[in-house]
Design a protein around this motif. Structure first.
Motif, PDB file in Angstrom:
ATOM      1  N   ARG A  73       1.054  18.786 -17.629  1.00  0.00           N
ATOM      2  CA  ARG A  73       1.721  19.496 -16.535  1.00  0.00           C
ATOM      3  C   ARG A  73       1.350  18.980 -15.152  1.00  0.00           C
ATOM      4  O   ARG A  73       1.039  19.745 -14.230  1.00  0.00           O
ATOM      5  N   GLY A  74       1.343  17.667 -15.029  1.00  0.00           N
ATOM      6  CA  GLY A  74       1.109  17.058 -13.726  1.00  0.00           C
ATOM      7  C   GLY A  74      -0.344  16.939 -13.309  1.00  0.00           C
ATOM      8  O   GLY A  74      -0.632  16.465 -12.213  1.00  0.00           O
ATOM      9  N   LYS A  75      -1.249  17.373 -14.158  1.00  0.00           N
ATOM     10  CA  LYS A  75      -2.672  17.230 -13.839  1.00  0.00           C
ATOM     11  C   LYS A  75      -3.068  15.760 -13.948  1.00  0.00           C
ATOM     12  O   LYS A  75      -2.425  14.980 -14.654  1.00  0.00           O
ATOM     13  N   PRO A  76      -4.147  15.361 -13.294  1.00  0.00           N
ATOM     14  CA  PRO A  76      -4.592  13.969 -13.406  1.00  0.00           C
ATOM     15  C   PRO A  76      -4.965  13.631 -14.853  1.00  0.00           C
ATOM     16  O   PRO A  76      -5.449  14.479 -15.601  1.00  0.00           O
ATOM     17  N   MET A  77      -4.754  12.399 -15.202  1.00  0.00           N
ATOM     18  CA  MET A  77      -5.117  11.905 -16.529  1.00  0.00           C
ATOM     19  C   MET A  77      -6.628  11.734 -16.605  1.00  0.00           C
ATOM     20  O   MET A  77      -7.251  11.194 -15.679  1.00  0.00           O
ATOM     21  N   GLU A 134      -6.995  16.021 -31.961  1.00  0.00           N
ATOM     22  CA  GLU A 134      -7.019  17.202 -32.828  1.00  0.00           C
ATOM     23  C   GLU A 134      -7.465  18.481 -32.115  1.00  0.00           C
ATOM     24  O   GLU A 134      -7.348  19.567 -32.677  1.00  0.00           O
ATOM     25  N   ILE A 135      -7.970  18.370 -30.911  1.00  0.00           N
ATOM     26  CA  ILE A 135      -8.469  19.547 -30.182  1.00  0.00           C
ATOM     27  C   ILE A 135      -7.405  19.975 -29.179  1.00  0.00           C
ATOM     28  O   ILE A 135      -7.177  19.284 -28.180  1.00  0.00           O
ATOM     29  N   PRO A 136      -6.735  21.121 -29.421  1.00  0.00           N
ATOM     30  CA  PRO A 136      -5.645  21.541 -28.522  1.00  0.00           C
ATOM     31  C   PRO A 136      -6.028  21.586 -27.049  1.00  0.00           C
ATOM     32  O   PRO A 136      -5.262  21.128 -26.195  1.00  0.00           O
ATOM     33  N   ALA A 137      -7.198  22.100 -26.724  1.00  0.00           N
ATOM     34  CA  ALA A 137      -7.595  22.227 -25.311  1.00  0.00           C
ATOM     35  C   ALA A 137      -7.763  20.864 -24.636  1.00  0.00           C
ATOM     36  O   ALA A 137      -7.631  20.759 -23.419  1.00  0.00           O
ATOM     37  N   LEU A 138      -8.018  19.820 -25.419  1.00  0.00           N
ATOM     38  CA  LEU A 138      -8.227  18.503 -24.829  1.00  0.00           C
ATOM     39  C   LEU A 138      -6.915  17.810 -24.474  1.00  0.00           C
ATOM     40  O   LEU A 138      -6.923  16.763 -23.834  1.00  0.00           O
ATOM     41  N   LYS A 139      -5.793  18.409 -24.843  1.00  0.00           N
ATOM     42  CA  LYS A 139      -4.497  17.869 -24.434  1.00  0.00           C
ATOM     43  C   LYS A 139      -4.370  17.885 -22.902  1.00  0.00           C
ATOM     44  O   LYS A 139      -3.642  17.092 -22.333  1.00  0.00           O
ATOM     45  N   ALA A 140      -5.104  18.777 -22.262  1.00  0.00           N
ATOM     46  CA  ALA A 140      -5.098  18.839 -20.799  1.00  0.00           C
ATOM     47  C   ALA A 140      -5.626  17.544 -20.187  1.00  0.00           C
ATOM     48  O   ALA A 140      -5.321  17.234 -19.038  1.00  0.00           O
ATOM     49  N   LEU A 141      -6.383  16.765 -20.956  1.00  0.00           N
ATOM     50  CA  LEU A 141      -6.932  15.506 -20.450  1.00  0.00           C
ATOM     51  C   LEU A 141      -5.884  14.400 -20.409  1.00  0.00           C
ATOM     52  O   LEU A 141      -6.143  13.320 -19.884  1.00  0.00           O
ATOM     53  N   SER A 142      -4.708  14.648 -20.967  1.00  0.00           N
ATOM     54  CA  SER A 142      -3.677  13.604 -21.033  1.00  0.00           C
ATOM     55  C   SER A 142      -2.644  13.742 -19.924  1.00  0.00           C
ATOM     56  O   SER A 142      -1.511  13.302 -20.066  1.00  0.00           O
ATOM     57  N   GLY A 143      -3.028  14.370 -18.833  1.00  0.00           N
ATOM     58  CA  GLY A 143      -2.103  14.526 -17.711  1.00  0.00           C
ATOM     59  C   GLY A 143      -1.146  15.685 -17.896  1.00  0.00           C
ATOM     60  O   GLY A 143      -0.047  15.689 -17.360  1.00  0.00           O
ATOM     61  N   ALA A 169     -18.284  16.619 -11.216  1.00  0.00           N
ATOM     62  CA  ALA A 169     -16.958  17.224 -11.343  1.00  0.00           C
ATOM     63  C   ALA A 169     -16.058  16.285 -12.128  1.00  0.00           C
ATOM     64  O   ALA A 169     -16.284  15.073 -12.168  1.00  0.00           O
ATOM     65  N   GLY A 170     -15.051  16.854 -12.745  1.00  0.00           N
ATOM     66  CA  GLY A 170     -14.130  16.040 -13.505  1.00  0.00           C
ATOM     67  C   GLY A 170     -12.885  16.807 -13.883  1.00  0.00           C
ATOM     68  O   GLY A 170     -12.612  17.889 -13.368  1.00  0.00           O
ATOM     69  N   ILE A 171     -12.155  16.246 -14.824  1.00  0.00           N
ATOM     70  CA  ILE A 171     -10.895  16.817 -15.297  1.00  0.00           C
ATOM     71  C   ILE A 171     -11.149  17.867 -16.376  1.00  0.00           C
ATOM     72  O   ILE A 171     -10.415  18.823 -16.519  1.00  0.00           O
ATOM     73  N   GLY A 172     -12.209  17.666 -17.182  1.00  0.00           N
ATOM     74  CA  GLY A 172     -12.503  18.586 -18.267  1.00  0.00           C
ATOM     75  C   GLY A 172     -13.909  18.403 -18.794  1.00  0.00           C
ATOM     76  O   GLY A 172     -14.627  17.481 -18.396  1.00  0.00           O
ATOM     77  N   GLU A 173     -14.291  19.293 -19.712  1.00  0.00           N
ATOM     78  CA  GLU A 173     -15.625  19.258 -20.306  1.00  0.00           C
ATOM     79  C   GLU A 173     -15.484  19.282 -21.823  1.00  0.00           C
ATOM     80  O   GLU A 173     -14.679  20.029 -22.369  1.00  0.00           O
ATOM     81  N   VAL A 174     -16.292  18.454 -22.494  1.00  0.00           N
ATOM     82  CA  VAL A 174     -16.295  18.431 -23.949  1.00  0.00           C
ATOM     83  C   VAL A 174     -17.719  18.563 -24.465  1.00  0.00           C
ATOM     84  O   VAL A 174     -18.689  18.355 -23.737  1.00  0.00           O
ATOM     85  N   LEU A 175     -17.822  18.925 -25.721  1.00  0.00           N
ATOM     86  CA  LEU A 175     -19.078  18.965 -26.456  1.00  0.00           C
ATOM     87  C   LEU A 175     -18.978  17.883 -27.523  1.00  0.00           C
ATOM     88  O   LEU A 175     -18.003  17.841 -28.266  1.00  0.00           O
TER      89      LEU A 175
END
Length: 166
Positions: free
Chosen positions: A108-112, A97-106, A45-51
């Motif tokens: 809206r209060g999500k973990p970094m 450069e990947i818009p969806a990966l902005k979620a990995l930077s914390g 489990a984690g914060i996000g998934e990348v290829l």
């Protein structure tokens, strides 16, 4: 798509049922495939998934690609490409450069997410450019855990050239 993955296996009974379900699903969807084993691995489990992908392009040479991973890889067209190898600074640029990966930077209060570990993984895979027998490699998904906890490759493939011929 054939129902060949089962998540959330908690105990031996669920595992047994899960294997039966996967086998039935795949046999129904692809009766031409012979199944002689199943792979069982722990959940990551984690914060996000990348290829993260590497390949030798006939025109450009060795390239590295970064995109949203998991099922999002098929839904999002956003990709970042560079000639390989890249260093961690370039890998960080690719991540940005990947818009969806902005979620990995914390976002809206999500973990970094562990962006540093992700950049290291991208740079490391890109160094396959120095291995002439490797034609392509892909990790999908690469699970990005919270900051400081690293990344985990869940599924990967590599194609090598035989006698320098693909």
């Amino acid at each position: 798509d054939a129902g060949g993955v089962k998540l959330g296996i908690a105990d031996a009974a669920t595992l047994k049922d899960g294997i039966a379900t996967v086998l039935a699903n795949v046999r129904r969807a692809r009766p031409d495939i012979v199944i002689d084993r199943v792979l069982v691995q722990s959940m990551a489990a984690g914060i996000g998934e990348v290829l993260v992908g590497f390949r030798r392009d006939a025109d450009a040479g060795p390239i590295i690609m970064l995109a949203s991973g998991g099922i999002m890889a098929e839904l999002s067209e956003a990709r970042s490409l560079r000639l390989a190898p890249v260093d961690e600074v370039e890998a960080l640029e690719m991540i940005g450069e990947i818009p969806a990966l902005k979620a990995l930077s914390g976002y809206r209060g999500k973990p970094m997410g562990d962006i540093e570990a992700l950049a290291k993984a991208v740079a490391a895979l890109s160094r396959l450019a120095g291995e002439p027998d490797v034609f392509e490699a892909e990790i999908n998904p690469l699970i990005v855990r919270k900051a400081g906890d690293g990344v985990v490759a869940v599924d990967a493939l590599m194609r090598v050239m035989e006698d320098n011929v693909d």
